[in-house]
Design a protein around this motif. Structure first.
Motif, PDB file in Angstrom:
ATOM      1  N   THR B  27       0.833  -1.196   0.000  1.00 20.78           N
ATOM      2  CA  THR B  27       0.000   0.000   0.000  1.00 20.78           C
ATOM      3  C   THR B  27       0.869   1.247   0.000  1.00 20.78           C
ATOM      4  OG1 THR B  27      -1.565  -1.303   1.284  1.00 20.78           O
ATOM      5  CG2 THR B  27      -2.000   1.029   1.106  1.00 20.78           C
ATOM      6  N   GLY B  31       1.116   4.278  -2.772  1.00 18.70           N
ATOM      7  CA  GLY B  31       1.105   5.685  -2.413  1.00 18.70           C
ATOM      8  C   GLY B  31       2.293   6.428  -3.015  1.00 18.70           C
ATOM      9  N   PHE B  65       1.649   8.623   5.811  1.00 21.90           N
ATOM     10  CA  PHE B  65       1.203   7.242   5.645  1.00 21.90           C
ATOM     11  C   PHE B  65       2.354   6.271   5.894  1.00 21.90           C
ATOM     12  CE2 PHE B  65       0.119   3.359   3.487  1.00 21.90           C
ATOM     13  CZ  PHE B  65      -1.174   3.169   3.922  1.00 21.90           C
ATOM     14  N   ALA B  93      -4.952   6.383   8.443  1.00 20.27           N
ATOM     15  CA  ALA B  93      -4.520   5.926   7.123  1.00 20.27           C
ATOM     16  C   ALA B  93      -5.499   6.391   6.054  1.00 20.27           C
ATOM     17  CB  ALA B  93      -4.414   4.401   7.117  1.00 20.27           C
ATOM     18  N   THR B  94      -6.809   6.318   6.362  1.00 18.19           N
ATOM     19  CA  THR B  94      -7.815   6.759   5.402  1.00 18.19           C
ATOM     20  C   THR B  94      -7.719   8.260   5.164  1.00 18.19           C
ATOM     21  OG1 THR B  94      -9.227   5.031   6.260  1.00 18.19           O
ATOM     22  CG2 THR B  94     -10.261   6.671   4.864  1.00 18.19           C
ATOM     23  N   MET B  97      -5.258   9.147   2.599  1.00 18.32           N
ATOM     24  CA  MET B  97      -5.766   8.920   1.242  1.00 18.32           C
ATOM     25  C   MET B  97      -6.671  10.069   0.814  1.00 18.32           C
ATOM     26  SD  MET B  97      -4.555   5.994   0.471  1.00 18.32           S
ATOM     27  CE  MET B  97      -3.245   5.684   1.600  1.00 18.32           C
TER      28      MET B  97
END
Lengths: 130, 109
Positions: B27, B31, B65, B93-94, B97
């Protein structure tokens, strides 16, 4: 909607989650975490797709290019919000020993991606003619 | 000899913490791609102050992140039976994003 607000509160108050039910097998929690991360990667791919539309289709008219890019970015936002919401719901269902929540979101997302793909094909064909 | 005396809890045949660690790494890597694309977009469009700021913020949120992922990986490695991800961690974490997407909107416009 009220359910959603309650879920949002749970994101930030972990103690309340921990009080409910029993702690599930750590492997199930880790699997839930990986699913959450997979959805985050999907969201990142959509966001990256938004940048890619903006960067790699320079011949498109401004409106189409920005519209498509913003649509993909918005899809990324929705996807990441849904990721954390679904993660919290699954975690709670596991603690309570209920069935895991079902969701229409995957079907919806695949339809949206299909529509965006078709629109991009059409726009690229028309855009390069005009 | 048969090995039945050894605590079966010591062995996790699914290597779950390992797989979760790699999922965090994947992930973070995704990113990174987004952050690089953001930088490319900012530099390509004549580098106006707004786009440079948005790209810089993208890098900041990517770093945030990275920090979250590293913290989680440390937790996973620390214990034999790691604790589950906590909601504030997931929410943070969200949020990274979401911030990336908002910066992206400013870059594209």
């Amino acid at each position: 909607m009220i359910d959603f607000v309650r879920n949002v509160r749970l994101w930030f108050v972990p103690e309340e989650v921990r009080q409910e039910g029993g702690t599930p097998d750590y492997r199930f929690s880790l699997a839930n975490e990986r699913t959450f991360l997979a959805w985050l990667r999907t969201a990142l791919a959509l966001i990256g797709g938004g940048f890619a539309v903006d960067q790699f289709l320079p011949d498109l008219r401004w409106g189409w290019r920005v519209g498509l890019a913003l649509a993909l970015l918005a899809a990324g936002v929705l996807c990441s919000l849904r990721a954390v919401n679904h993660w919290a719901r699954c975690e709670r269902a596991m603690r309570r020993g209920e069935d895991l929540p079902v969701s229409r979101f995957p079907a919806l997302l695949s339809l949206v991606v299909a529509v965006v793909a078709v629109v991009m094909v059409v726009v690229v064909l028309v855009g390069w003619e005009g | 000899m048969s090995g039945t005396d050894a605590a079966p809890s010591d062995r996790d045949p699914g290597l779950q913490p390992e797989r979760t660690r790699l999922a965090w790494r994947r992930t973070t890597l995704s990113g990174t791609v987004v952050a690089v694309l953001a930088a490319k977009t900012a530099l390509h469009g004549g580098a106006s102050p707004v786009s440079v700021l948005a790209a810089a913020l993208c890098c900041v949120f990517w770093l945030a992140f990275l920090r979250i992922a590293h913290g989680r990986i440390t937790t996973l490695a620390a214990a034999n039976r790691p604790r589950a991800l906590t909601p504030p961690h997931a929410a943070a974490a969200t949020l990274c994003m979401l911030a990336l997407a908002v910066c992206g909107a400013f870059l594209v416009l």
